[in-house]
Each structure stands twice: as structure tokens, then as C-alpha cells.
Design a protein around this motif. Sequence first.
Motif, mmCIF file in Angstrom:
data_model
loop_
_atom_site.group_PDB
_atom_site.id
_atom_site.type_symbol
_atom_site.label_atom_id
_atom_site.label_comp_id
_atom_site.label_asym_id
_atom_site.label_seq_id
_atom_site.Cartn_x
_atom_site.Cartn_y
_atom_site.Cartn_z
ATOM 1 N N ARG A 167 0.809 -1.227 0.000
ATOM 2 C CA ARG A 167 0.000 0.000 0.000
ATOM 3 C C ARG A 167 0.842 1.277 0.000
ATOM 4 O O ARG A 167 0.341 2.342 0.265
ATOM 5 N N HIS A 168 2.154 1.213 -0.272
ATOM 6 C CA HIS A 168 2.967 2.414 -0.434
ATOM 7 C C HIS A 168 2.682 3.031 -1.809
ATOM 8 O O HIS A 168 2.198 2.353 -2.715
ATOM 9 N N GLN A 169 3.033 4.295 -1.979
ATOM 10 C CA GLN A 169 2.830 4.997 -3.246
ATOM 11 C C GLN A 169 3.825 4.459 -4.278
ATOM 12 O O GLN A 169 5.015 4.323 -3.994
ATOM 13 N N MET A 170 3.356 4.143 -5.481
ATOM 14 C CA MET A 170 4.223 3.638 -6.540
ATOM 15 C C MET A 170 4.742 4.813 -7.362
ATOM 16 O O MET A 170 4.089 5.851 -7.460
ATOM 17 N N HIS A 171 5.921 4.649 -7.962
ATOM 18 C CA HIS A 171 6.506 5.684 -8.819
ATOM 19 C C HIS A 171 6.382 5.266 -10.275
ATOM 20 O O HIS A 171 6.262 4.079 -10.577
ATOM 21 N N ARG A 172 6.427 6.228 -11.184
ATOM 22 C CA ARG A 172 6.368 5.921 -12.607
ATOM 23 C C ARG A 172 7.748 5.434 -13.030
ATOM 24 O O ARG A 172 8.740 6.102 -12.856
ATOM 25 N N MET A 173 7.818 4.214 -13.595
ATOM 26 C CA MET A 173 9.098 3.622 -13.964
ATOM 27 C C MET A 173 9.321 3.627 -15.466
ATOM 28 O O MET A 173 10.401 3.317 -15.932
ATOM 29 N N GLY A 174 8.328 3.952 -16.234
ATOM 30 C CA GLY A 174 8.499 3.963 -17.685
ATOM 31 C C GLY A 174 7.167 4.124 -18.366
ATOM 32 O O GLY A 174 6.150 4.464 -17.745
ATOM 33 N N GLU A 175 7.183 3.870 -19.654
ATOM 34 C CA GLU A 175 5.957 3.982 -20.424
ATOM 35 C C GLU A 175 6.022 3.014 -21.598
ATOM 36 O O GLU A 175 7.105 2.663 -22.063
ATOM 37 N N HIS B 74 9.310 0.706 -2.465
ATOM 38 C CA HIS B 74 9.432 0.012 -1.186
ATOM 39 C C HIS B 74 9.577 -1.493 -1.411
ATOM 40 O O HIS B 74 10.446 -2.143 -0.827
ATOM 41 N N CYS B 75 8.721 -2.051 -2.268
ATOM 42 C CA CYS B 75 8.795 -3.488 -2.566
ATOM 43 C C CYS B 75 10.098 -3.810 -3.304
ATOM 44 O O CYS B 75 10.671 -4.872 -3.118
#
Length: 179
Positions: A124-132, A158-159
Motif C-alpha cells: 500500500r505504499h505509493q508507486m513511482h512511474r518507472m516507464g511507459e 518500497h517493494c
Amino acid sequence: MNRPGEPTVEALMARIAALQAQNRQLTERVVKLEEELALARLHRFAPKSEKHIDRLFNEAEQAADEDAADNEDGGVVVLPDTGLPASEGATGKKRGRKALPENLPRERVEYDLPDDQKACPCCRHQMHRMGEAVTEQLHIEVKAKVLQNVRFKYACRHCDRTGINTPVVTAPMPAQPLP
């Protein structure tokens, strides 16, 4: 001195000759069966198309190879100019569609996840944009243009740091008329 019941030397020699002849016949049969097996495997597993460049028989190349073997003086063979563009060798064909021309105007359509779906499903941590993921499709109205469909991908740092499981979530895109 022959004992009763033992074969003579001549009988043994005749028996050896018969066994050697039988051995030759069996060896020839094994060779023939191995050739048939290799041919059957080639027929079963070989490519079905005869369009491969490496499979073409070219008499001119064979004659040039024989001439080169005869004239082993190290000379360079000069081929006549045919007026055709030079080929770059046997390169494999690329799969899939050709890329759309770069000179067409492009319009970027972005698909993003809603904020409530940007939370990691594991922790449930906030995810970041890793690509597209960018796909292109030809869109023709009055004039042609290329629509770039950009789907943002998100992952949880976090994961990723803890090494549990790093889920990757990509924004959905509406169904396309042509996949």
C-alpha cells in the motif's frame, strides 16, 4: 589331429568367411537405414519454403569457386557491373510491421492510472512511474497523422528495496479497432 565332434580347419575357415560376409551385409544395411533416417528427419524438420537465400543453387558461384580453387594465386575476382544495387549479404527478415515514417506528424495521447490505483497492491505504499509503453497507430482523418498511445507504468520502490515482490502496473488503454 581331429577329435571326434570337432570341426575341421577348413570348416572353421568357411564358417568365418560366411560370418564376415554376413557382417558386411549387416553393415551395409545399417548404413542404408541411417541414410534413410537422416533423409526422413530432413524431410520432416526442414523448412518448407524454398525462398531461403542460403538454399539457392547458383551455377555462377559454383563455377567461380571451382575457378578460384584452380587458380590459387590469391587474385581477386572482379564481378561485372549489373547496374543493380549491391546486396548486403543474407540478412534475416525482420518480423512484424514496418515502422511508420518519421515525417508524419505525431499526436501524443496519454493514459494514466487514477490516483487511487497508484498504491502498491502488496504494501500500500505509493508507486513511482518507472516507464511507459508507446505504441503507434496510423490515424487518418483529412490528413494522416500518427497517434502515440502512451501508457504509464508504475512500480513500488518500497517493494523493490525490500525484495519481496515488485509489482508493475500499466495504465489500461481503450480497445483498439485493429490490434
